[in-house]
Write a protein that holds these residues in place. Structure first.
Motif, PDB file in Angstrom:
ATOM      1  N   ARG A 122       0.658  -1.298   0.020  1.00  0.00           N
ATOM      2  CA  ARG A 122       0.175   0.145   0.105  1.00  0.00           C
ATOM      3  C   ARG A 122       0.878   1.075   0.056  1.00  0.00           C
ATOM      4  O   ARG A 122       0.609   2.255  -0.629  1.00  0.00           O
ATOM      5  CB  ARG A 122      -1.004  -0.108   1.232  1.00  0.00           C
ATOM      6  CG  ARG A 122      -1.740  -0.875   1.315  1.00  0.00           C
ATOM      7  CD  ARG A 122      -2.795  -1.175   2.306  1.00  0.00           C
ATOM      8  NE  ARG A 122      -3.377  -2.303   2.681  1.00  0.00           N
ATOM      9  CZ  ARG A 122      -4.432  -2.997   1.995  1.00  0.00           C
ATOM     10  NH1 ARG A 122      -5.109  -2.219   1.158  1.00  0.00           N
ATOM     11  NH2 ARG A 122      -4.928  -4.197   2.530  1.00  0.00           N
ATOM     12  N   GLU A 123       1.978   1.282   0.708  1.00  0.00           N
ATOM     13  CA  GLU A 123       2.779   2.298   0.854  1.00  0.00           C
ATOM     14  C   GLU A 123       3.842   2.627  -0.367  1.00  0.00           C
ATOM     15  O   GLU A 123       4.021   3.985  -0.628  1.00  0.00           O
ATOM     16  CB  GLU A 123       3.985   2.305   2.200  1.00  0.00           C
ATOM     17  CG  GLU A 123       3.022   2.132   3.400  1.00  0.00           C
ATOM     18  CD  GLU A 123       2.290   0.758   3.642  1.00  0.00           C
ATOM     19  OE1 GLU A 123       1.670   0.760   4.665  1.00  0.00           O
ATOM     20  OE2 GLU A 123       2.734  -0.099   2.901  1.00  0.00           O
TER      21      GLU A 123
ATOM     22  N   VAL B 126       0.313   8.013  -5.089  1.00  0.00           N
ATOM     23  CA  VAL B 126      -1.070   8.800  -4.786  1.00  0.00           C
ATOM     24  C   VAL B 126      -1.632   9.283  -6.055  1.00  0.00           C
ATOM     25  O   VAL B 126      -0.903   9.784  -6.956  1.00  0.00           O
ATOM     26  CB  VAL B 126      -0.894   9.600  -3.772  1.00  0.00           C
ATOM     27  CG1 VAL B 126      -2.167  10.501  -3.695  1.00  0.00           C
ATOM     28  CG2 VAL B 126      -0.399   9.317  -2.372  1.00  0.00           C
TER      29      VAL B 126
ATOM     30  N   GLU C 251      -5.249  11.447  -7.380  1.00  0.00           N
ATOM     31  CA  GLU C 251      -6.334  12.214  -6.701  1.00  0.00           C
ATOM     32  C   GLU C 251      -7.474  11.997  -7.823  1.00  0.00           C
ATOM     33  O   GLU C 251      -7.259  12.331  -8.941  1.00  0.00           O
ATOM     34  CB  GLU C 251      -6.194  13.790  -6.488  1.00  0.00           C
ATOM     35  CG  GLU C 251      -5.201  13.866  -5.441  1.00  0.00           C
ATOM     36  CD  GLU C 251      -5.379  13.525  -4.088  1.00  0.00           C
ATOM     37  OE1 GLU C 251      -6.666  13.226  -3.858  1.00  0.00           O
ATOM     38  OE2 GLU C 251      -4.789  13.187  -3.268  1.00  0.00           O
TER      39      GLU C 251
ATOM     40  N   THR D 167      -9.260   3.858  -9.738  1.00  0.00           N
ATOM     41  CA  THR D 167     -10.029   3.925  -8.493  1.00  0.00           C
ATOM     42  C   THR D 167      -9.802   2.592  -7.422  1.00  0.00           C
ATOM     43  O   THR D 167      -9.609   3.016  -6.334  1.00  0.00           O
ATOM     44  CB  THR D 167     -11.430   4.084  -8.899  1.00  0.00           C
ATOM     45  OG1 THR D 167     -11.774   5.210  -9.670  1.00  0.00           O
ATOM     46  CG2 THR D 167     -12.287   4.001  -7.572  1.00  0.00           C
TER      47      THR D 167
ATOM     48  N   GLN E 176      -6.457   2.863  -6.074  1.00  0.00           N
ATOM     49  CA  GLN E 176      -6.389   3.883  -4.916  1.00  0.00           C
ATOM     50  C   GLN E 176      -6.937   3.301  -3.810  1.00  0.00           C
ATOM     51  O   GLN E 176      -6.905   3.802  -2.579  1.00  0.00           O
ATOM     52  CB  GLN E 176      -6.861   5.153  -5.252  1.00  0.00           C
ATOM     53  CG  GLN E 176      -6.028   6.016  -6.382  1.00  0.00           C
ATOM     54  CD  GLN E 176      -4.730   6.225  -5.772  1.00  0.00           C
ATOM     55  OE1 GLN E 176      -4.349   6.604  -4.828  1.00  0.00           O
ATOM     56  NE2 GLN E 176      -3.477   5.738  -6.501  1.00  0.00           N
ATOM     57  N   LEU E 177      -8.209   2.665  -3.900  1.00  0.00           N
ATOM     58  CA  LEU E 177      -8.951   2.162  -2.758  1.00  0.00           C
ATOM     59  C   LEU E 177      -7.997   1.212  -1.979  1.00  0.00           C
ATOM     60  O   LEU E 177      -8.151   1.041  -0.707  1.00  0.00           O
ATOM     61  CB  LEU E 177      -9.968   1.407  -3.185  1.00  0.00           C
ATOM     62  CG  LEU E 177     -11.484   2.154  -3.626  1.00  0.00           C
ATOM     63  CD1 LEU E 177     -12.551   1.345  -4.254  1.00  0.00           C
ATOM     64  CD2 LEU E 177     -11.869   2.982  -2.465  1.00  0.00           C
TER      65      LEU E 177
ATOM     66  N   ARG F 102      -4.723   1.365  -1.890  1.00  0.00           N
ATOM     67  CA  ARG F 102      -3.644   2.045  -1.203  1.00  0.00           C
ATOM     68  C   ARG F 102      -4.071   2.485   0.027  1.00  0.00           C
ATOM     69  O   ARG F 102      -3.546   2.601   0.853  1.00  0.00           O
ATOM     70  CB  ARG F 102      -3.219   2.939  -2.077  1.00  0.00           C
ATOM     71  CG  ARG F 102      -2.120   4.137  -1.669  1.00  0.00           C
ATOM     72  CD  ARG F 102      -1.751   5.376  -2.357  1.00  0.00           C
ATOM     73  NE  ARG F 102      -2.833   6.252  -2.467  1.00  0.00           N
ATOM     74  CZ  ARG F 102      -3.314   7.125  -1.706  1.00  0.00           C
ATOM     75  NH1 ARG F 102      -2.442   7.177  -0.422  1.00  0.00           N
ATOM     76  NH2 ARG F 102      -4.371   7.749  -1.658  1.00  0.00           N
ATOM     77  N   GLN F 103      -5.434   2.955   0.124  1.00  0.00           N
ATOM     78  CA  GLN F 103      -6.022   3.613   1.170  1.00  0.00           C
ATOM     79  C   GLN F 103      -6.568   2.470   2.087  1.00  0.00           C
ATOM     80  O   GLN F 103      -6.964   2.945   3.364  1.00  0.00           O
ATOM     81  CB  GLN F 103      -7.157   4.411   0.737  1.00  0.00           C
ATOM     82  CG  GLN F 103      -6.708   5.787  -0.181  1.00  0.00           C
ATOM     83  CD  GLN F 103      -7.873   6.226  -0.735  1.00  0.00           C
ATOM     84  OE1 GLN F 103      -9.112   5.954  -0.534  1.00  0.00           O
ATOM     85  NE2 GLN F 103      -7.671   7.275  -1.550  1.00  0.00           N
ATOM     86  N   GLY F 104      -6.428   1.225   1.910  1.00  0.00           N
ATOM     87  CA  GLY F 104      -6.816   0.314   2.809  1.00  0.00           C
ATOM     88  C   GLY F 104      -8.242   0.021   2.738  1.00  0.00           C
ATOM     89  O   GLY F 104      -9.008  -0.587   3.832  1.00  0.00           O
ATOM     90  N   LYS F 105      -8.934   0.475   1.827  1.00  0.00           N
ATOM     91  CA  LYS F 105     -10.604   0.372   1.781  1.00  0.00           C
ATOM     92  C   LYS F 105     -10.844  -0.629   0.665  1.00  0.00           C
ATOM     93  O   LYS F 105     -12.209  -0.606   0.431  1.00  0.00           O
ATOM     94  CB  LYS F 105     -11.178   1.769   1.057  1.00  0.00           C
ATOM     95  CG  LYS F 105     -10.790   2.978   2.184  1.00  0.00           C
ATOM     96  CD  LYS F 105     -11.212   4.277   1.598  1.00  0.00           C
ATOM     97  CE  LYS F 105     -11.043   5.366   2.691  1.00  0.00           C
ATOM     98  NZ  LYS F 105     -11.410   6.835   1.749  1.00  0.00           N
TER      99      LYS F 105
END
Length: 278
Positions: A251-252, A256, A258, A266, A269-270, A272-275
């Motif tokens: 993830r790190e 990033v 936006e 999408t 990025q989810l 990466r954000q842990g979502k």
């Protein structure tokens, strides 16, 4: 994503109508689009002032109360008055609803262009007056817009995501997910398994649906899935005709991004954000 245009509303219900002066016109030819100097679509009034007749405008859809039309043939005066751009400009067009409009117009333009003649008898096709279809007056063949189903596979192992890079695509600078088209006789889940095995030679399990996205740039409906590696061996064996890189990133390590326009980025990025779903 490109289809997330709230509070604007996309209306794809088909009906024939004439243009109003403030309606917008998509001008597309040879992989190019023609925009105003400010970078947006010309109005119906603007193209008519350059010699375009009402009969040259093909109704496509509406967003809110604004109709979008396709210019069937492009006079030299229109080309001279507008700025030529690659159709990739639609990806980042603002406001976002214009990006959706451009991509969808591109999809419909390609469909109209490839169905000028009947595939059964060779006769000239005509636009249907009742529904969004092309009809052959000679043999009655009806052709509806083609939408190609394709899957995205976000493959995970522990706290890492498998990311790939396309081969032979010099403009593809970012990582992507394993992706591919659904073949005849397959379910979408079967496509996910096959594409992951073909492109990176890895077994997967726990295939779960995430969401879908219209992607008019390629005439696709993209369908995203999460999956987990069904092995402790993370070794990637690439299909070099499709990919030139396949890496596991934590993830790190994922850059990033936006407000990504595509379902691919999408989902990245989810993760990466842990979502992503556990």
């Amino acid at each position: 994503m490109i289809q997330d245009i709230f509070p604007h509303v996309f209306h794809n219900e088909f009906h024939e109508r004439s243009s109003l002066p403030g309606d917008l016109v998509t001008v597309l030819a040879g992989g190019k689009t023609y925009l105003t100097p400010s970078g947006t679509f010309p109005t119906a009034a603007e193209v008519k002032a350059l010699g375009v007749e009402e009969g040259d405008l093909v109704y496509l859809f509406e967003i809110d109360q604004t109709a979008f039309f396709l210019l069937r043939t492009i006079p030299d005066a229109v080309k001279a008055a507008l700025a030529e751009r690659g159709t990739g400009v639609f990806r980042n067009m603002k406001p976002t609803y214009l990006a959706l409009a451009g991509a969808t117009a591109l999809h419909l333009s390609a469909w109209y262009r490839s169905n000028r003649f009947c595939g059964c008898c060779g006769g000239a096709m005509e636009r249907d007056k009742v529904e969004r279809a092309m009809r052959c007056p000679s043999c009655g063949q009806i052709v509806y817009p083609r939408i190609n189903p394709a899957v995205l596979a976000a493959v995970r192992h522990r706290d890492k995501l498998l990311l790939t890079h396309y081969a032979n695509r010099p403009n593809a600078t970012r990582y992507a997910l394993v992706a591919g088209f659904t073949e005849i006789g397959e379910t979408l889940e079967d496509t996910v398994r096959r594409e992951v095995m073909e492109e990176v030679h890895l077994p997967i399990k726990n295939i779960r649906y995430h969401g879908s996205q219209p992607w008019g740039f390629a005439g696709n409906i993209m369908v995203g899935f999460w999956a987990d590696l069904d092995s402790e061996d993370e070794t990637v064996i690439l299909d070099r005709s499709e990919l030139d890189e396949g890496v596991w990133l934590s993830r790190e390590e994922i850059p990033v991004e936006e407000n990504p326009a595509s379902l691919t980025h999408t989902m990245i990025q989810l993760f990466r954000q842990g979502k992503d779903p556990q």
